[in-house]
Design a protein around this motif. Structure first.
Motif, PDB file in Angstrom:
ATOM      1  N   GLU A  14       4.238  -0.845  -3.892  1.00 54.12           N
ATOM      2  CA  GLU A  14       3.829  -2.205  -4.247  1.00 54.12           C
ATOM      3  C   GLU A  14       3.998  -3.166  -3.077  1.00 54.12           C
ATOM      4  O   GLU A  14       3.111  -3.965  -2.780  1.00 54.12           O
ATOM      5  CB  GLU A  14       4.628  -2.701  -5.446  1.00 54.12           C
ATOM      6  N   LEU A  15       5.126  -3.096  -2.393  1.00 56.68           N
ATOM      7  CA  LEU A  15       5.382  -3.990  -1.272  1.00 56.68           C
ATOM      8  C   LEU A  15       4.417  -3.687  -0.121  1.00 56.68           C
ATOM      9  O   LEU A  15       3.898  -4.610   0.518  1.00 56.68           O
ATOM     10  CB  LEU A  15       6.836  -3.881  -0.820  1.00 56.68           C
ATOM     11  N   VAL A  16       4.161  -2.425   0.121  1.00 52.62           N
ATOM     12  CA  VAL A  16       3.196  -2.046   1.165  1.00 52.62           C
ATOM     13  C   VAL A  16       1.822  -2.617   0.832  1.00 52.62           C
ATOM     14  O   VAL A  16       1.147  -3.189   1.693  1.00 52.62           O
ATOM     15  CB  VAL A  16       3.130  -0.510   1.329  1.00 52.62           C
ATOM     16  N   ALA A  17       1.410  -2.488  -0.416  1.00 51.51           N
ATOM     17  CA  ALA A  17       0.108  -3.025  -0.834  1.00 51.51           C
ATOM     18  C   ALA A  17       0.073  -4.538  -0.664  1.00 51.51           C
ATOM     19  O   ALA A  17      -0.950  -5.097  -0.219  1.00 51.51           O
ATOM     20  CB  ALA A  17      -0.177  -2.642  -2.287  1.00 51.51           C
ATOM     21  N   THR A  60      -2.131   2.654  10.366  1.00 51.96           N
ATOM     22  CA  THR A  60      -2.687   1.728   9.388  1.00 51.96           C
ATOM     23  C   THR A  60      -2.772   0.313   9.961  1.00 51.96           C
ATOM     24  O   THR A  60      -3.655  -0.455   9.601  1.00 51.96           O
ATOM     25  CB  THR A  60      -1.815   1.721   8.111  1.00 51.96           C
ATOM     26  N   LEU A  61      -1.843  -0.010  10.866  1.00 55.86           N
ATOM     27  CA  LEU A  61      -1.812  -1.326  11.498  1.00 55.86           C
ATOM     28  C   LEU A  61      -1.903  -1.191  13.012  1.00 55.86           C
ATOM     29  O   LEU A  61      -1.502  -0.174  13.573  1.00 55.86           O
ATOM     30  CB  LEU A  61      -0.505  -2.060  11.167  1.00 55.86           C
ATOM     31  N   ALA A  78      -9.683  -2.163   3.211  1.00 55.14           N
ATOM     32  CA  ALA A  78      -9.193  -1.307   2.127  1.00 55.14           C
ATOM     33  C   ALA A  78     -10.068  -0.070   1.942  1.00 55.14           C
ATOM     34  O   ALA A  78      -9.564   1.041   1.758  1.00 55.14           O
ATOM     35  CB  ALA A  78      -9.106  -2.100   0.824  1.00 55.14           C
ATOM     36  N   ALA A  79     -11.382  -0.248   1.995  1.00 49.15           N
ATOM     37  CA  ALA A  79     -12.292   0.891   1.814  1.00 49.15           C
ATOM     38  C   ALA A  79     -12.131   1.901   2.950  1.00 49.15           C
ATOM     39  O   ALA A  79     -12.150   3.116   2.724  1.00 49.15           O
ATOM     40  CB  ALA A  79     -13.736   0.404   1.726  1.00 49.15           C
ATOM     41  N   GLY A  80     -11.959   1.410   4.150  1.00 51.70           N
ATOM     42  CA  GLY A  80     -11.764   2.304   5.301  1.00 51.70           C
ATOM     43  C   GLY A  80     -10.479   3.097   5.190  1.00 51.70           C
ATOM     44  O   GLY A  80     -10.440   4.286   5.524  1.00 51.70           O
ATOM     45  N   GLY A  84     -10.166   7.143   4.811  1.00 56.58           N
ATOM     46  CA  GLY A  84      -9.316   7.920   5.716  1.00 56.58           C
ATOM     47  C   GLY A  84      -8.369   8.838   4.962  1.00 56.58           C
ATOM     48  O   GLY A  84      -8.165   9.990   5.356  1.00 56.58           O
ATOM     49  N   ARG A  85      -7.786   8.332   3.861  1.00 59.54           N
ATOM     50  CA  ARG A  85      -6.906   9.178   3.038  1.00 59.54           C
ATOM     51  C   ARG A  85      -7.681  10.349   2.445  1.00 59.54           C
ATOM     52  O   ARG A  85      -7.194  11.487   2.416  1.00 59.54           O
ATOM     53  CB  ARG A  85      -6.263   8.351   1.924  1.00 59.54           C
ATOM     54  N   MET A  86      -8.896  10.075   1.971  1.00 63.78           N
ATOM     55  CA  MET A  86      -9.716  11.140   1.392  1.00 63.78           C
ATOM     56  C   MET A  86     -10.041  12.199   2.447  1.00 63.78           C
ATOM     57  O   MET A  86      -9.959  13.406   2.179  1.00 63.78           O
ATOM     58  CB  MET A  86     -10.998  10.549   0.808  1.00 63.78           C
TER      59      MET A  86
END
Length: 126
Positions: A14-17, A60-61, A78-80, A84-86
């Protein structure tokens, strides 16, 4: 809220999001102090810095020098990040065709149609 005598923890991620949401909304890289202020929580400076460092190490950053520290920005939207995770999950599987087949068979009709349209568009773009 207290459970078994301990403070209840916020849901994993949650905090990461929330940190990512702050960075996506920003027009420029932000320092940990700016991010902490934007979150509106009473977090320790080290908590925010640790999250930012880990997200930077994962790619990620991106970060740039800002005084004696760093300012951070999202490497992608967010979509990128989801794409990447997929892709990373697919790369881990030896039976890529089977994974893709199962993924496609689990899509809704609308998502399947969108995927077909996107595939046709990508073929036309070559």
């Amino acid at each position: 809220m207290v459970e078994d005598g301990r403070d209840a923890r916020r849901p994993h991620g949650e905090l990461v999001a929330d940190v990512l949401a702050v960075l996506w909304a920003a027009e420029e890289p932000l320092t940990p102090q700016q991010i902490n202020g934007a979150l509106g929580r009473d977090l320790a400076r080290t908590t925010v810095t640790t999250i930012l460092t880990r997200l930077h190490e994962k790619g990620t950053l991106v970060r740039t020098r800002s005084g004696r520290g760093f300012a951070y920005a999202a490497a992608d939207d967010a979509a990128g990040l989801a794409a990447g995770r997929m892709r990373r999950e697919l790369d881990r599987e030896p039976q890529r065709d089977l994974v893709l087949k199962r993924f496609v068979s689990s899509l809704s009709g609308d998502d399947e149609e969108a995927l077909r349209r996107l595939l046709l568009e990508s073929e036309d773009g070559e």
